[in-house]
Design a protein around this motif. Structure first.
Motif, PDB file in Angstrom:
ATOM      1  N   MET A 162       0.256  -2.834  -0.583  1.00  0.00           N
ATOM      2  CA  MET A 162       0.175  -4.148  -0.565  1.00  0.00           C
ATOM      3  C   MET A 162       0.253  -4.756   0.674  1.00  0.00           C
ATOM      4  SD  MET A 162       0.231  -4.184  -3.963  1.00  0.00           S
ATOM      5  CE  MET A 162       0.388  -5.906  -4.354  1.00  0.00           C
ATOM      6  N   ILE A 163      -0.842  -5.705   0.933  1.00  0.00           N
ATOM      7  CA  ILE A 163      -0.953  -6.509   2.041  1.00  0.00           C
ATOM      8  C   ILE A 163       0.116  -7.754   1.880  1.00  0.00           C
ATOM      9  CG2 ILE A 163      -2.356  -7.748   3.679  1.00  0.00           C
ATOM     10  CD1 ILE A 163      -2.760  -4.835   3.421  1.00  0.00           C
ATOM     11  N   SER A 164       0.868  -8.117   2.907  1.00  0.00           N
ATOM     12  CA  SER A 164       1.997  -9.117   2.666  1.00  0.00           C
ATOM     13  C   SER A 164       1.432 -10.174   3.771  1.00  0.00           C
ATOM     14  CB  SER A 164       3.429  -8.805   2.782  1.00  0.00           C
ATOM     15  OG  SER A 164       3.402  -8.257   4.158  1.00  0.00           O
ATOM     16  N   GLY A 165       1.626 -11.450   3.308  1.00  0.00           N
ATOM     17  CA  GLY A 165       1.397 -12.523   4.228  1.00  0.00           C
ATOM     18  C   GLY A 165       2.750 -12.778   5.219  1.00  0.00           C
ATOM     19  N   SER A 166       3.172 -13.703   5.058  1.00  0.00           N
ATOM     20  CA  SER A 166       4.056 -14.093   5.934  1.00  0.00           C
ATOM     21  C   SER A 166       5.600 -13.247   5.579  1.00  0.00           C
ATOM     22  CB  SER A 166       4.740 -15.665   6.048  1.00  0.00           C
ATOM     23  OG  SER A 166       4.645 -16.419   4.795  1.00  0.00           O
ATOM     24  N   ARG A 167       5.400 -12.982   4.379  1.00  0.00           N
ATOM     25  CA  ARG A 167       6.919 -12.389   3.609  1.00  0.00           C
ATOM     26  C   ARG A 167       6.322 -11.100   3.046  1.00  0.00           C
ATOM     27  NH1 ARG A 167       7.079 -12.573  -1.779  1.00  0.00           N
ATOM     28  NH2 ARG A 167       5.734 -13.958  -2.894  1.00  0.00           N
ATOM     29  N   GLU A 168       7.411 -10.137   2.852  1.00  0.00           N
ATOM     30  CA  GLU A 168       7.078  -8.798   1.973  1.00  0.00           C
ATOM     31  C   GLU A 168       7.154  -9.308   0.677  1.00  0.00           C
ATOM     32  OE1 GLU A 168       8.836  -4.490   2.147  1.00  0.00           O
ATOM     33  OE2 GLU A 168       9.129  -5.715   3.933  1.00  0.00           O
ATOM     34  N   PRO A 169       6.076  -8.579  -0.029  1.00  0.00           N
ATOM     35  CA  PRO A 169       6.070  -8.557  -1.599  1.00  0.00           C
ATOM     36  C   PRO A 169       7.244  -7.927  -2.114  1.00  0.00           C
ATOM     37  CG  PRO A 169       4.481  -7.064  -0.799  1.00  0.00           C
ATOM     38  CD  PRO A 169       5.209  -7.551   0.386  1.00  0.00           C
ATOM     39  N   ALA A 216      -0.038  -9.905   9.243  1.00  0.00           N
ATOM     40  CA  ALA A 216       0.063  -9.355   7.794  1.00  0.00           C
ATOM     41  C   ALA A 216       0.375  -7.960   8.195  1.00  0.00           C
ATOM     42  CB  ALA A 216      -1.091  -9.581   6.907  1.00  0.00           C
ATOM     43  N   GLY A 217       1.514  -7.454   7.329  1.00  0.00           N
ATOM     44  CA  GLY A 217       1.918  -6.003   7.320  1.00  0.00           C
ATOM     45  C   GLY A 217       1.633  -5.343   5.991  1.00  0.00           C
ATOM     46  N   SER A 218       1.662  -4.196   5.836  1.00  0.00           N
ATOM     47  CA  SER A 218       1.274  -3.281   4.690  1.00  0.00           C
ATOM     48  C   SER A 218       2.417  -2.645   4.250  1.00  0.00           C
ATOM     49  CB  SER A 218       0.089  -2.499   4.915  1.00  0.00           C
ATOM     50  OG  SER A 218      -0.303  -1.793   3.834  1.00  0.00           O
ATOM     51  N   THR A 219       2.864  -2.424   3.128  1.00  0.00           N
ATOM     52  CA  THR A 219       3.842  -1.521   2.428  1.00  0.00           C
ATOM     53  C   THR A 219       3.191  -0.708   1.154  1.00  0.00           C
ATOM     54  OG1 THR A 219       4.575  -3.498   0.858  1.00  0.00           O
ATOM     55  CG2 THR A 219       5.767  -3.424   3.101  1.00  0.00           C
ATOM     56  N   THR A 220       3.962   0.232   1.287  1.00  0.00           N
ATOM     57  CA  THR A 220       3.386   1.219   0.177  1.00  0.00           C
ATOM     58  C   THR A 220       4.287   1.470  -0.883  1.00  0.00           C
ATOM     59  OG1 THR A 220       2.325   2.415   1.851  1.00  0.00           O
ATOM     60  CG2 THR A 220       2.707   3.558  -0.392  1.00  0.00           C
TER      61      THR A 220
END
Length: 68
Positions: free
Chosen positions: A28-35, A2-6
């Motif tokens: 926002m923590i994303s799973g396999s895709r970016e929110p 998982a990645g994190s985007t601001t």
């Protein structure tokens, strides 16, 4: 992994003369895709309703999210 985007988020909900809003940055923590913008707004709306249940069914008057 998982990645994190601001995101810069502003959501305001009003009902019966009462309101609550969130106007800040959010990670926002994303799973396999970016929110998406829609995902971020929905998550923020859910957070507001959870903290202020009397606003359930209220009108969302501001709903903005932008990735920073």
């Amino acid at each position: 992994m998982a990645g994190s985007t601001t995101w810069r988020v502003h959501v305001r909900i009003e009902k019966g003369g009462r309101y609550a809003d969130y106007n800040d940055t959010s990670n926002m923590i994303s799973g396999s895709r970016e929110p998406t913008e829609r995902d971020v707004i929905q998550a923020t709306t859910d957070m507001i309703i959870s903290a202020h249940p009397y606003l359930k069914g209220g009108k969302t008057v501001i709903a903005r999210a932008a990735k920073v």
